[in-house]
Scaffold this active site. Structure first.
Site, PDB file in Angstrom:
ATOM      1  N   GLU A   1     -13.759   7.740   1.359  1.00 18.48           N
ATOM      2  CA  GLU A   1     -13.464   7.323   2.830  1.00 18.48           C
ATOM      3  C   GLU A   1     -12.803   8.473   3.753  1.00 18.48           C
ATOM      4  O   GLU A   1     -13.652   8.949   4.296  1.00 18.48           O
ATOM      5  CB  GLU A   1     -12.081   6.196   2.486  1.00 18.48           C
ATOM      6  CG  GLU A   1     -11.731   5.429   3.727  1.00 18.48           C
ATOM      7  CD  GLU A   1     -11.522   3.890   3.605  1.00 18.48           C
ATOM      8  OE1 GLU A   1     -11.286   3.435   2.617  1.00 18.48           O
ATOM      9  OE2 GLU A   1     -11.137   3.304   4.608  1.00 18.48           O
TER      10      GLU A   1
ATOM     11  N   GLU B   1      -1.007   3.381  -1.912  1.00 15.62           N
ATOM     12  CA  GLU B   1      -1.801   2.782  -0.657  1.00 15.62           C
ATOM     13  C   GLU B   1      -0.966   1.223  -0.882  1.00 15.62           C
ATOM     14  O   GLU B   1      -0.836   0.619   0.304  1.00 15.62           O
ATOM     15  CB  GLU B   1      -3.296   2.564  -1.061  1.00 15.62           C
ATOM     16  CG  GLU B   1      -3.714   1.717   0.041  1.00 15.62           C
ATOM     17  CD  GLU B   1      -5.408   1.744  -0.125  1.00 15.62           C
ATOM     18  OE1 GLU B   1      -5.887   2.195  -1.072  1.00 15.62           O
ATOM     19  OE2 GLU B   1      -6.304   1.509   0.778  1.00 15.62           O
TER      20      GLU B   1
HETATM   21  C1  BGC Z   1      -7.976   2.446   4.772  1.00 16.04           C
HETATM   22  C2  BGC Z   1      -6.697   2.129   5.708  1.00 16.04           C
HETATM   23  C3  BGC Z   1      -6.844   1.296   6.968  1.00 16.04           C
HETATM   24  C4  BGC Z   1      -7.799   0.024   6.579  1.00 16.04           C
HETATM   25  C5  BGC Z   1      -7.944  -0.770   7.759  1.00 16.04           C
HETATM   26  C6  BGC Z   1      -8.701   0.987   4.710  1.00 16.04           C
HETATM   27  O1  BGC Z   1      -9.734   1.208   3.984  1.00 16.04           O
HETATM   28  O2  BGC Z   1      -7.739   2.980   3.531  1.00 16.04           O
HETATM   29  O3  BGC Z   1      -5.588   2.929   5.338  1.00 16.04           O
HETATM   30  O4  BGC Z   1      -6.021   1.215   7.727  1.00 16.04           O
HETATM   31  O5  BGC Z   1      -8.902   0.418   5.823  1.00 16.04           O
HETATM   32  O6  BGC Z   1      -7.669  -2.106   7.167  1.00 16.04           O
END
Ligand code: BGC
Length: 934
Positions: free
Chosen positions: A521, A791
């Site tokens: 990501e 997270e």
């Molecule tokens: C990210 C988040 C981001 C989100 C949006 C995720 O995959 O890691 O931190 O804000 O997607 O909902």
């Protein structure tokens, strides 16, 4: 009742004061500045109580000699009466490619001048123009990669060019860039220490170039320039593109182009006054080297047997190397680009970035080395090293092996209970490096360079014997923003939460504010960035870093004028390109940076885009009632306590209207300020009409609904706020239990939760949440070994391990280095310690500590009895400590930097002697202050 028993200004003998801390465009002595009107700033240092500036003078010269002679051929603004310790350049047009030297002196209130500051310098890049060197590539005959299932990992290319100059070189400045990521070399050595240059942009619109001052390494006669270029974000795997099937042929790679390219422009000045420009062209030679693959997400492979020797040195035999070609000669490669929203033919052959700008921030560097703490054998030949700290970056491998022996290096943030690396949360990021030994009997050492990993644990396999601990050293890597804070308190767990947040910032500040450093990501998610920007600015000087990212954000605005959900924006994903609270980063980040630095450029430079965004948002919600605006992430990662999108939108719209009105006023846009205040009034009225009940309760009734109403100032009357907060407190209590804190807020609600509790008279509850070790809480993570912020609240639970209740969470999305929940450090600094900007840039400071009054009923922790913290503000260091003493009194000490004043507010409720509410506010000036409060 509060009694100030003792308030003494500790006066030390008078000393000369100095003008220090000089920065230009928020950096110290940078090479390669292309701003035509850079901002200069400085600080005053000295023990003189009340030290303040009444005037200053700046000298800017085009050489060190001129400045040393006390002259300024570019700018001498004379003695200017002003209290401001910053100024925007207003001298002669700054020459390009020139070493600029400058210094400042200041006058204090008694009219005494400081000595001149130490000489500072910076090198201008191309001002008012951009490099025009041709872009080159290797001849790329490979077919376009089409197989989504199979990794395609091409080798980086080595480029070299030997040149001779018979004249004496007095200055050699190189400008370089790549479509891909590159390293520059000269005469057998790497130039500089930056990683991942030139950074991630939308290369079809814009790229950065880096400037290098090579003067001291440049020799008369022969010199050789070299560069290594890898795929990077340009041609390599990007984010979850492979996972979900985006990009050409859905492979998740070649997002911007097929073949990396290089551009170098060397500007030479000779002692006879003449100049020469040497650029990349088809006379450069190109070859592959020991790296047989190098991908940012997937990792790097290196065959040490294929090392090239002194490949960027003079006289190297490159006869077997090929000639480089003009990048465009690889031809057109039109392919269909696929993402969530489009299937569109695009050009993946060379497209010259129309705009090239000098890289405006501190580069990514290795900033620390972490030795391994332990190593254990998982199975014969496979060993797992523990660094004791979750980091992002690389390792240095130091081993002895036989020629051809293959060592595989894998990375993980966590271990499974049986000692195996937990890699499920990396998803499609292979994060594996491969090293093939050359068989040096003295041992060999290697670090990858074109990849990055998020990890605490490192697995080596392919070893023949147990390696020593020194076989693996962690190399911490991030954008090298100077650290600017420290925090410690009597509860080591709370101290660790602070440090974990700083570590998480370090793990994610890799050219852009990424969401996470480990899985496939690593994108600049805007929601995360807006939540955390103010915290980030406490921890480090992030001004230049955000100056860069705000450009990427603006480049990614949608045709409607909406800011995107991440920037750069390589492909469309989720319910929409934009979204409430994510897109609002376009307003909130500039506001946070303005508050932290006092520099209005954070919104001045983006004002047209910001106002356009506001209009677009209003067009979407003409009645100002809150509407589903874009992707419905809402209060992301809450604990089964959803808040409707429309409601969040109403609150966030109000928040950004308020911030826009403040910025409009500061920027001299009075009419616009009035307009946003009108909208704000309507949004608040609609909140009352549709969501507020008579008893102060709110519909919807999630915890975050309450928190946002209070944080976004939907209610402004203190009594009303308290009534509403009482419902929030009840909600928290209703969910709390012997093993649960009762918190159920997600990304949006968590950051303001403690601030609104403190603000509405529930500081002890805020503290008990901060100090709790129960689930969910920051402390629960620390209790379970966290060295970074997770997270999710349940990224790991004692009950379900990493998998969540359904056992599937980990493989889907479970980072152990994600900073959004770490935004609690803003409350720690601004509220618990009580250091905040009362005026932007701390030109006036708010010192407002909040002490615990008692141990709250539902916490088993000792209330915090002391804190000690500092923040290096633009004015200088602000340090605060408070400590409960044996006699029950409280010792409060603060150090206020020169040229500011601070409003000091002692607590509204006396800590240990009385319940009588009282506010004690007073103004204190620069110097050390000490109070004992009974
Ligand atoms: C990210 C988040 C981001 C989100 C949006 C995720 O995959 O890691 O931190 O804000 O997607 O909902």
């Amino acid at each position: 009742m509060i009694r100030i028993l003792f308030a003494a200004l500790l006066t030390l003998p008078l000393q000369a004061y100095e003008t220090t801390g000089l920065q230009v465009e928020h950096r110290s002595n940078p090479v390669g500045l292309d701003d035509s009107e850079p901002r200069f700033q400085w600080q005053l240092t000295g023990d003189e109580p009340g030290l303040s500036q009444t005037a200053y003078q700046i000298l800017v010269a085009s050489s060190a000699e001129i400045l040393a002679g006390g002259k300024a051929d570019l700018w001498d603004n004379g003695k200017v009466a002003s209290p401001f310790s910053h100024v925007t350049y207003a001298g002669k047009v700054l020459p390009s490619t020139t070493g600029i030297h400058w210094k400042v002196r200041t006058w204090n209130a008694d009219g005494e001048a400081s000595p001149w500051s130490e000489d500072q310098h910076f090198t201008t890049a191309l001002i008012g123009s951009q490099p025009s060197a041709p872009w080159i590539s290797f001849k790329d005959t490979t077919p376009f990669h089409k197989d989504r299932q199979k990794l395609h990992l091409p080798a980086p290319r080595y480029y070299r060019k030997q040149l001779s100059t018979d004249k004496k070189v007095t200055r050699a400045i190189a400008y370089a860039s790549a479509l891909g990521i590159y390293e520059l070399h000269l005469n057998g050595e790497r130039v500089g220490d930056a990683y991942f240059a030139p950074g991630w942009t939308n290369y079809r619109k814009r790229a950065y170039y880096n400037a290098y001052d090579l003067t001291s390494q440049f020799q008369q006669g022969e010199n050789t320039l070299g560069a290594i270029v890898a795929d990077g974000w340009y041609a390599g795997y990007v984010a979850y593109g492979k996972l979900v099937g985006y990009g050409p042929f859905k492979t998740g790679r070649n997002i911007y182009g097929k073949t990396p390219a290089l551009m170098v422009q060397l500007e030479l000045s000779y002692d006879d006054g003449s100049t020469e420009t040497i650029t990349t062209d088809s006379s450069w030679k190109v070859a592959t080297g020991p790296e047989f693959e190098a991908d940012f997400l997937m990792g790097e492979g290196y065959d040490a047997r294929k090392e090239l020797g002194a490949w960027s040195g003079n006289g190297y035999d490159d006869s077997k190397w090929q000639n480089a070609i003009p990048a465009a000669d690889n031809g057109s490669h039109k392919q269909v680009f696929i993402d969530r929203f489009k299937k569109e033919e695009q050009e993946f052959g060379f497209v010259e970035p129309p705009v090239l700008q000098a890289y405006p921030a501190q580069p990514v560097r290795i900033t620390e080395e972490i030795p391994a703490e332990s190593v254990s054998e998982l199975k014969p030949g496979t060993f797992v090293f523990d660094l004791g700290q979750n980091i992002a970056g690389l390792i240095r491998l130091q081993i002895k092996g036989e020629a051809g022996q293959k060592i595989t290096i894998r990375y993980g943030e966590m271990l499974h209970p049986d000692g195996r690396l937990m890699t499920e949360n990396l998803r499609e990021a292979r994060s594996t490096d491969i090293y093939i030994c050359k068989g040096d009997s003295k041992g060999e050492s290697w670090s990858p360079r074109f990849t990055s990993h998020g990890f605490q644990f490192v697995e080596l396999s392919g070893l023949k014997e147990k390696p020593p601990l020194t076989a693996v050293t962690g190399l911490v890597m991030h954008s090298d923003t100077p650290f600017s804070s420290g925090f410690e308190c009597s509860d080591p767990l709370v101290t660790q939460v602070y440090n974990n947040a700083v570590w998480t910032q370090r793990g994610n500040w890799i050219d852009l504010p990424t969401d996470c450093p480990q899985r496939d990501e690593r994108m600049g998610w805007t929601g995360d960035a807006q939540i955390y920007a103010a915290s980030a600015a406490y921890h480090a000087d992030v001004a230049a870093f955000f100056k860069k990212w705000l450009r990427e954000l603006e480049d990614a605005i949608t045709p409607e004028g909406y800011y995107p959900s991440y920037a750069p924006y390589p492909f469309g994903h989720g319910g929409a390109i934009h979204g409430t609270a994510w897109s609002d980063a376009g307003i909130i980040v500039p506001h946070s940076l303005w508050q932290a630095t006092g520099n209005t450029v954070f919104f001045d430079a983006h004002w047209p885009a910001m106002t356009r965004y506001m209009e677009a948002r209003k067009k979407h919600d003409p009645e100002l009632e809150g509407s589903a605006f874009g992707a419905p992430w809402g209060d992301w990662l809450n604990v089964d306590d959803e808040t409707p999108h429309e409601y969040i939108d109403l609150c966030y719209f109000a928040k950004i209207c308020q911030q826009m009105a403040e910025m409009a006023e500061a920027g001299g846009h009075g009419d616009e300020a009035a307009r946003y205040r009108d909208w704000l009034a309507t949004l608040r009225a609609n909140f009352r009409a549709h969501h507020l009940q008579e008893d102060g309760s709110i519909e919807p009734s999630s915890q975050s609904a309450y928190v946002l109403a209070l944080d976004c100032n939907m209610l402004t009357d203190p009594a009303e706020r308290r009534a509403t907060a009482d419902h929030l407190v009840k909600l928290l209590a209703s969910k709390a239990g012997p093993e649960n804190t009762g918190m159920s807020t997600g990304f949006l609600g968590t950051k303001p939760l403690l601030p609104v509790l403190t603000d509405t008279g529930h500081h002890d509850l805020a503290l008990s949440l901060m100090q709790s070790r129960k689930f969910p809480s920051w402390g629960y993570e620390v209790k379970n070994g966290a060295t970074t912020i997770w997270e999710r609240w349940n990224s790991y639970t004692e009950e379900h391990g990493f998998g969540g209740a359904d056992g599937k969470m980990n493989a889907a999305m479970n980072s152990f280095s994600h900073y959004a929940f770490g935004a609690v450090t803003e409350w720690m600094m601004s509220t618990l310690v009580g250091i905040a900007p009362a005026e932007p840039g701390y030109s006036k400071i708010l010192l407002h500590p909040h002490f615990p009054t008692k141990s709250s009923d539902d916490t088993d922790q000792e209330p915090i009895s002391w804190v000690k913290a500092h923040h290096d503000s633009p004015q200088g260091r602000i340090a605060v400590s408070w400590k409960r003493q044996d006699d029950g009194s409280l010792l409060y000490e603060a150090s206020v930097p020169p040229n500011t004043t601070a409003e000091l507010i002692l607590p509204e409720t006396s800590p240990w002697t009385s319940d009588e509410p009282q506010t004690k506010s007073q103004e204190v000036g620069p110097g050390q202050h000490r109070f004992i409060v009974k």
